[in-house]
Design an enzyme around this catalytic site. Structure first.
Site, PDB file in Angstrom:
ATOM      1  N   CYS A 128      41.428  35.227  39.561  1.00 16.12           N
ATOM      2  CA  CYS A 128      42.647  34.445  40.075  1.00 16.12           C
ATOM      3  C   CYS A 128      43.274  34.957  41.559  1.00 16.12           C
ATOM      4  CB  CYS A 128      43.580  34.033  39.054  1.00 16.12           C
ATOM      5  SG  CYS A 128      44.713  32.789  39.390  1.00 16.12           S
ATOM      6  N   ILE A 129      44.345  35.064  41.489  1.00 15.59           N
ATOM      7  CA  ILE A 129      45.158  35.843  42.700  1.00 15.59           C
ATOM      8  C   ILE A 129      45.078  37.432  42.557  1.00 15.59           C
ATOM      9  CG2 ILE A 129      47.494  35.830  41.374  1.00 15.59           C
ATOM     10  CD1 ILE A 129      46.695  34.819  45.289  1.00 15.59           C
TER      11      ILE A 129
END
Length: 224
Positions: free
Chosen positions: A136-137
């Site tokens: 993800c991030i």
């Protein structure tokens, strides 16, 4: 015994902590592969607390370690106690907690600062040539700490399916190589022993996110 993997959480809940589904997927896939899991979190206050129905900050104060313990079913340690010599790999699930509590990306973007303890942890695994998995991030942490690394946060062209694609451009500006990958794919940077997958950077069915995280876990364990 299986490989011993540190999983670092950043709270509990997508908007101010670890993404719960990603965290669960990491632990399920590690369990399936026979790995031993050790959970860690920073013992600090969250940047803020978000009402997950309204998507708005509240006046509450919450602690990252205490909130992460909800996902860990209470079995979690202060990141300050992590000993890289006793572990084979590191995985950090996504969620806005990564960008708010582990670093300041949510506010400062590519000019963010990373928590010294998080930076020291990532550098310690990297120096020991032990693999790191980020989804993800969380690949933004590698971009800030490991110059010239290769990562994926999905695709670099913004659209309904990839609403956070501008992140890829910011990573390139940091000197990273961004590799476009679909949600059920991973990118392996063999030189840096770094494995990344996009997870909820993509608007995709949850089972495909789960599958992508499974591939990340398998590749991390292969490198361990």
């Amino acid at each position: 015994m299986g490989k011993k993997v540190a999983v670092v959480l950043s709270g509990c809940g997508v908007y101010d902590g670890s993404e719960v589904h990603e965290s669960s997927a990491v632990m399920v896939h590690l369990s399936r592969e026979g790995a031993q899991v050790e959970l860690y979190a920073l013992d600090i206050d969250q940047m803020h607390v978000v009402n997950h129905i309204k998507g708005q900050p509240t006046e509450e104060k919450r602690n990252v370690l205490v909130e992460s313990a909800r996902i860990a079913r209470g079995n979690i340690k202060d990141l300050a106690t992590l000993n890289v010599k006793e572990l084979d790999a590191l995985i950090i699930p996504g969620g806005f907690g990564v960008a708010k509590n582990l670093c300041s990306w949510a506010v400062d973007g590519k000019d963010c600062t990373v928590s010294k303890l998080v930076e020291d942890t990532i550098k310690a695994f990297h120096s020991a040539k032990k693999p790191i998995g980020l989804c993800c991030i969380s690949p933004v942490l590698a971009a800030k700490i490991l110059p010239g690394c290769e990562v994926t946060v999905g695709h670099d062209a913004e659209c309904e399916k990839w609403p956070y694609a501008k992140t890829a451009e910011a990573l390139k500006e940091l000197g990273c190589k961004h590799v476009n990958k679909n949600v059920d794919e991973v990118h392996v940077d063999a030189k840096h022993k770094l494995v990344t997958t996009s997870a909820f950077m993509c608007n995709a069915p949850i089972h495909t996110i789960y599958d992508g995280i499974g591939k990340m876990v398998k590749e991390v364990l292969k490198l361990a």
